[in-house]
Design a protein around this motif. Sequence first.
Motif, PDB file in Angstrom:
ATOM      1  N   CYS A   1       9.832   8.024   0.947  1.00  0.00           N
ATOM      2  CA  CYS A   1      10.907   7.764   1.908  1.00  0.00           C
ATOM      3  C   CYS A   1      11.435   6.360   1.664  1.00  0.00           C
ATOM      4  O   CYS A   1      10.890   5.607   0.848  1.00  0.00           O
ATOM      5  CB  CYS A   1      10.405   7.914   3.348  1.00  0.00           C
ATOM      6  SG  CYS A   1       9.431   6.526   3.959  1.00  0.00           S
TER       7      CYS A   1
ATOM      8  N   TYR B   1       2.765   6.749  -5.091  1.00  0.00           N
ATOM      9  CA  TYR B   1       3.780   5.855  -5.654  1.00  0.00           C
ATOM     10  C   TYR B   1       3.179   5.078  -6.817  1.00  0.00           C
ATOM     11  O   TYR B   1       1.961   4.887  -6.886  1.00  0.00           O
ATOM     12  CB  TYR B   1       4.216   4.831  -4.601  1.00  0.00           C
ATOM     13  CG  TYR B   1       5.442   5.205  -3.796  1.00  0.00           C
ATOM     14  CD1 TYR B   1       6.633   4.497  -3.935  1.00  0.00           C
ATOM     15  CD2 TYR B   1       5.403   6.230  -2.868  1.00  0.00           C
ATOM     16  CE1 TYR B   1       7.754   4.819  -3.187  1.00  0.00           C
ATOM     17  CE2 TYR B   1       6.511   6.561  -2.113  1.00  0.00           C
ATOM     18  CZ  TYR B   1       7.690   5.856  -2.280  1.00  0.00           C
ATOM     19  OH  TYR B   1       8.800   6.161  -1.543  1.00  0.00           O
TER      20      TYR B   1
ATOM     21  N   CYS C   1       2.104   9.732   0.256  1.00  0.00           N
ATOM     22  CA  CYS C   1       2.993   9.876  -0.900  1.00  0.00           C
ATOM     23  C   CYS C   1       2.487   9.024  -2.060  1.00  0.00           C
ATOM     24  O   CYS C   1       2.325   7.809  -1.917  1.00  0.00           O
ATOM     25  CB  CYS C   1       4.399   9.427  -0.539  1.00  0.00           C
ATOM     26  SG  CYS C   1       5.037  10.242   0.934  1.00  0.00           S
TER      27      CYS C   1
ATOM     28  N   CYS D   1       1.698   7.712   8.545  1.00  0.00           N
ATOM     29  CA  CYS D   1       3.075   8.155   8.776  1.00  0.00           C
ATOM     30  C   CYS D   1       3.159   9.666   8.890  1.00  0.00           C
ATOM     31  O   CYS D   1       4.236  10.222   8.949  1.00  0.00           O
ATOM     32  CB  CYS D   1       4.026   7.604   7.724  1.00  0.00           C
ATOM     33  SG  CYS D   1       3.341   7.533   6.099  1.00  0.00           S
TER      34      CYS D   1
ATOM     35  N   HIS E   1       1.043   4.160   1.210  1.00  0.00           N
ATOM     36  CA  HIS E   1       1.197   3.320   2.396  1.00  0.00           C
ATOM     37  C   HIS E   1       0.277   3.892   3.458  1.00  0.00           C
ATOM     38  O   HIS E   1       0.570   4.940   4.041  1.00  0.00           O
ATOM     39  CB  HIS E   1       2.662   3.294   2.819  1.00  0.00           C
ATOM     40  CG  HIS E   1       3.528   3.086   1.613  1.00  0.00           C
ATOM     41  ND1 HIS E   1       4.318   4.074   1.092  1.00  0.00           N
ATOM     42  CD2 HIS E   1       3.602   2.032   0.762  1.00  0.00           C
ATOM     43  CE1 HIS E   1       4.892   3.626  -0.017  1.00  0.00           C
ATOM     44  NE2 HIS E   1       4.469   2.383  -0.239  1.00  0.00           N
TER      45      HIS E   1
HETATM   46 FE1  SF4 Z   1       4.797   7.140   4.478  1.00  0.00          FE
HETATM   47 FE2  SF4 Z   1       7.240   6.843   3.425  1.00  0.00          FE
HETATM   48 FE3  SF4 Z   1       5.089   5.736   2.264  1.00  0.00          FE
HETATM   49 FE4  SF4 Z   1       5.419   8.370   2.218  1.00  0.00          FE
HETATM   50  S1  SF4 Z   1       6.739   6.827   1.254  1.00  0.00           S
HETATM   51  S2  SF4 Z   1       3.518   7.258   2.626  1.00  0.00           S
HETATM   52  S3  SF4 Z   1       6.354   8.757   4.231  1.00  0.00           S
HETATM   53  S4  SF4 Z   1       5.935   5.211   4.261  1.00  0.00           S
END
Ligand code: SF4
Length: 923
Positions: free
Chosen positions: A72, A39, A37, A32, A28
Amino acid sequence: MMTADTGATSAERYRAQIAFDESKWVTHCVNCSPGSCPYRAYIKDGRVVREEVSGTLPPVEEGVPDMNPMGCQKGAAWSRTLDAPTRILHPMRRAGARGGGAWERISWEEALGEIAEAMLDTIAESGPEAIVQAGTASEGGLTAGFLFEKLINRIGGTTTDTNGDIGDFSVGTYLTFGQAAAASSMDDWFHSDLLLIWHRNPAYTAIPHYHYIAEARYRGAEVMTIAPDYNPSSMHADVYAGVRPGTDAALALSMARVIIDEGLMDEAFVRSQTDLPLLVRSDTGRFLRGSDVEDGGRADQFYVWPSGGDAPARASREVLEANEGAALNGAYTATLADGTRVEVRPAFALLRERLAAYSPEEASSACGVHADTIRLLARKAASKRTAVLLGFNSAKYYHGDLMERAMCLVLALTGNWGKKGTGIGVAVTGMFDGAFLFAMKPAPGRELIRGILGMRGQVIKGMQANDPGLTDAAASIQMQQGGAGNGHGAVPAFLWYHHTPLGERWERREWSDPSMARPLGEYVDEAVERGWWRGLARPGPEQRPRVLFEIGSNWARRMRGGRGAYGRILDGLRLLVCMDWRMSSSALQADILLPAAAPYEKPGFAQPSPQTLLLTFSDACVAPAGEARPEWEAFAELARAIEERAKARGLVEYTDGRGVARRLDDLGSYFTAGGAFETTERVLEEMVLDTAEAGTLPAGTSMETFREQGHVRFIDWGITPFAQVQAADLRGDETHAPLRHHVERGLPYPTLTRRAQFYIDHPWFIEAGEALPVHKENPPMGGDYPLVLTSGHSRWSIHSMNHADRAMLGTHRGEPVVVIGVEDAAARGIADGARVRVRNDVASFVAQAKVSGAVRPGQAISYNGWEPYQYDGWRHSAEVEPGMVKWLHFAGGEGHLRYWTTQWQPAPIDRAFRVEVEAAPEA
Ligand code: SF4
């Protein structure tokens, strides 16, 4: 087990629910901090149906837990944003009053044509500086606003410095270290024996990394939180010190006094790393300088008093010496070049005098923390490997700089930086060199990057030959400072001062520090006349912004003072252009709306930082919704539209306000390097290859590497000052602790004195009584009201993103709240859940009361990030922010008090101002 309705077993139903056609790496790209992170997104029938934390990050250092799982709850629900009701799907033109919600659909061609015409009109009538890009916080990723700057720079427009708007980066850390960008990697927290969580709430704001705090505790570390409220991080701490809002400097200075008085000081560290042995003239309050004692001496040569000596001795500018024999106390007489004899004293002696006012008992009456707790904190910090986990909060206080300088002092006296598990600091970015250099490339290929790097290396060598002891980082900073006033970047404080009501508020002396002896305008004028902000105070007082670009930064949400402040700019605009993937509060006020492809719909990278040391990739999983486009591709079209219309008008050449000749007849091909960079994919590929060439990513790293593994750990720091100031080797088998080169090798700091600097002898600092850290009361900004309104990032959003997400709204009360303490609520007849009005002399807003025993009497909290449209009448919490700046931060022109991107500059304050909270009529 079979179910009656479908005949499918529950296992079959579950398999159907999680079935997917393919999966890709995503993250993302929304700043932040540190985010990044990795994913996996799962795609079925052309839709992203869900995402999962990857859990594939390898261990870095033996014995230190890996970073998994990094994620998160916002990230886990991100795919829902793709088809949320807030998505912008088509280009649109405002069809009624601004913000009235009436739009008409138009084509991309029409939209870009209209924007191009407005820009050309503005260039012709007002000059290109009146075309302003609101500095972006990268919520659209690295290829959003960041790369639009290439176009703004080419035409001579203005981009406001992001940190000048938001005030994230620690001013006091900057004053101490000459930079506010060095920060530990998150896994380095594990090495601490004492974690002082101070002006931070990691249980909310560092969800992916909070586990290191818990893991450090399992290892035996102690955790202490220092905050006005008993915040969600406090409940997991060993000690909670409840400090009165804005009085942290009193607490820290008292800790410093205890450390010195009880003989707990790390004297060798203080002597070698800090300016405290340097001599200060008693007659002027300025450091004794080479220009004082020798004809033709350097103004940046400083002195110590050698033990048993009869004259000052030069302090090395080339290396941090042990200074074992240098006096720390006493008064001496130095002879100046003209024969005058003056008293000089080590800065440490002055510090001791200052600390005399901060006995634990006296400090306790100022800050509210018990004297025994102050002693406990001081003794623990002095005996343990201590890190201050600082967030982006302290910098947003009026005297946040003093608080941070005092925190740094505690760490200096206890030798707590430059070692694993120690330090203080918030990171900026860096390492992704290809991204930072991309806008300079007129053609693809590695030759150019080799040339740039080689030339840069030669320039730095030349600077170092003239100034031995100048580190690579300091030279990089000086190069940035030297060029800062020639580009498109601007310090927005001047924009707000000249073109918004904030300028009038800043003149209110009763809302400012009493040391502001003159009208603010006189300080501003003096600073400009002395050339401290040359080229950065744009657009000038006579040049109103006429076209404003807002690209995924939600300017209308984050602008201090809200509409009461920015409304005057809006009223004077020819055109407000917003490009975003969601209908933010800024987008709602646009004249032209451009739909951006969202994360998962375009390739991108998260903004890297030393906190994770990862470059994390986010792939295009599905086609952009509606008519949305990646920003880069839209800007390329815009560049062509401007060129075409400029030619049609015959406006292809002009001179900007600095006298620089500009051309528009090649803007389209300039922007894409002759068509070489038409797509986001191609831009990113070039950035990656250049970064590998520069050596900060492993050789051979390509887009395929990222498509295979999702992330790559950096192997070197590269050329940006943000990265170079880390001053530590970047190793593949160790956590990162910054500033090690200063402590281990004696490398000078990028400050005026080349030491960690606690004495700032700029005349304005002396005038303000802030040459040394001091506690000052928070000015009563907002008026004479009994409560102090504080803030912080919430658990439920990244800035304003996700706040309107249905999944997030379902996890809490679903609307903006103001948190107020039990006693204050009872005294005002306010029940939990009631509607309350928050008001002061500036404005008011209405929200739901959340009555909590965790909030101290006299405090109320409005967490940051709610969209203005979530409040009654779109009047949100920023409306009551006075948005003051500290007058002292207009100082410049000496040593490290010079602007470079995101660093030294004034920024409006949005914490700890005065309000009343009262019952509001039910809606
Ligand atoms: Fe940001 Fe949460 Fe995505 Fe990690 S999971 S990049 S903290 S929005």
